[in-house]
Design an enzyme around this catalytic site. Structure first.
Site, PDB file in Angstrom:
ATOM      1  N   GLU A  60       0.837  -1.206   0.000  1.00 18.49           N
ATOM      2  CA  GLU A  60       0.000   0.000   0.000  1.00 18.49           C
ATOM      3  C   GLU A  60       0.867   1.250   0.000  1.00 18.49           C
ATOM      4  OE1 GLU A  60      -1.120   2.223   3.611  1.00 18.49           O
ATOM      5  OE2 GLU A  60      -2.948   1.026   3.443  1.00 18.49           O
ATOM      6  N   ASP A 117      -5.448  -3.881  -2.314  1.00 16.91           N
ATOM      7  CA  ASP A 117      -5.431  -2.424  -2.497  1.00 16.91           C
ATOM      8  C   ASP A 117      -4.026  -1.944  -2.846  1.00 16.91           C
ATOM      9  OD1 ASP A 117      -4.524  -2.975   0.144  1.00 16.91           O
ATOM     10  OD2 ASP A 117      -5.133  -0.982   0.835  1.00 16.91           O
TER      11      ASP A 117
END
Length: 348
Positions: A60, A117
């Protein structure tokens, strides 16, 4: 490659402000702010250091760093962050990144699962930079990651298209209450770009179902989504996790707005539910009580951005002053400022 470039250009145009050429490299983050961010969080090897989490790095953070470097129009910094990412995190056989790199242990990677993500942020940043800077190697790398995301983490369950948080551990086979999702992992602005990189109708459905799920995730007195949600039946907080609107969830309204989702009822419910006296907080969903109030401008800017979009409210002076302390809120602040400067300069 020519067709892919055309698709990426079209996706970029959809995300760009009216009248702005998608490939024109205009810095959306000013040089001073980017220099301060780098000085605090980017080390010489190209890793983004999460100083609020034991100084680890993760996919991330690398994806955020690459996206911010792109928004700052800094190809050299982008390449530095990408070098660490591809050499230290892209270790899996399926083309996705391991999620965690810990400087305090050897080997530095102790958990090889991915975080979807983080993968999406990396692929998104690569696609934007590759299109703007005419780097076919970036576009090809982005395409490989998007195809891997589609194959490994985008799934169909109970007539919904879902983004699994990782390729392992979240399905109905893995857990009694599976599938389990994290609604803060849907990066709405990136999904059209994923569709250009790895064409499939599933991407559009993923975006639509993500918003639809948020509208149904109204847990506890404050009617907020949980950070981890079981979808084995009606949505409910997942087993084994705190029933909490936690740190990751605070970015949901920012992701919605940056992705062009401006549903007033949804944004207002989230803004009001996640705040104590106007200040974002983590929330115990069972009682509705705030657990930790988060006054850092990087957290507060999420509500500031929503207020700008919904009501035309100007950002307060504190939101415009960038003095980075912790990695995560500092990242949110730059993403918020870049968005407002690009889409709603009247709020500055």
């Amino acid at each position: 490659m020519r067709r892919l470039r055309a698709l990426l250009f079209a996706a970029s145009v959809a995300l760009a402000p009216a009248g702005t050429p998608a490939v024109a490299q205009q810095a959306m983050i000013n040089a001073g702010a980017w220099s301060a961010y780098k000085a605090k969080f980017l080390d010489a090897t190209g890793r983004i250091v999460d100083n609020g989490n034991g100084n680890i790095s993760h996919s991330e953070g690398q994806g955020y760093g690459m996206l911010l470097a792109y928004l700052a129009a800094s190809p050299a910094d982008f390449e530095q962050i990408w070098y660490f990412t591809r050499t230290e995190l892209l270790l899996r056989d399926d083309g996705l990144a391991v999620w965690k790199w810990d400087p305090n242990v050897k080997p530095h990677v102790t958990d090889t699962n991915n975080a979807s993500d983080g993968d999406m942020l990396i692929a998104y940043a690569l696609a934007l930079a590759g299109t703007a800077w005419k780097r076919e190697d970036y576009i090809l790398a982005a395409s490989r990651m998007a195809q891997a995301l589609l194959a490994e983490t985008v799934v169909r369950s109970a007539d919904r298209t879902l983004l699994l948080p990782g390729s392992e551990g979240f399905t109905g086979t893995d857990r009694d209450d599976g599938p389990v999702v994290n609604p803060s992992y849907w990066i709405y602005e990136a999904i059209p770009v994923m569709a250009a990189l790895a064409p499939s109708d599933a991407w559009k459905q993923l975006s639509e179902d993500g918003v639809a799920l948020l509208k149904t995730m109204q847990f506890g007195p404050r009617k907020l989504p949980a950070e981890w949600v079981s979808l084995s039946g009606q949505p409910q907080p997942a087993q084994g996790f705190d029933a909490e609107f936690a740190y990751n969830a605070i970015r949901i309204p920012l992701y919605l707005v940056r992705g062009g989702v401006t549903d007033k009822a949804l944004l207002t419910r989230l803004q009001q539910g996640m705040s104590k006296d106007g200040v974002p907080a983590t929330i115990d969903l069972t009682t509705g009580r705030p657990k930790t109030v988060l006054p850092d401008p990087g957290y507060r800017i999420v509500n500031d951005v929503v207020a700008c979009v919904l009501d035309g409210t100007k950002l307060p002076g504190s939101a415009l002053q960038f003095a980075p302390a912790l990695y995560y809120p500092s990242t949110l602040q730059l993403l918020g400022l870049a968005y407002i400067g690009e889409k709603h300069p009247e709020c500055l």
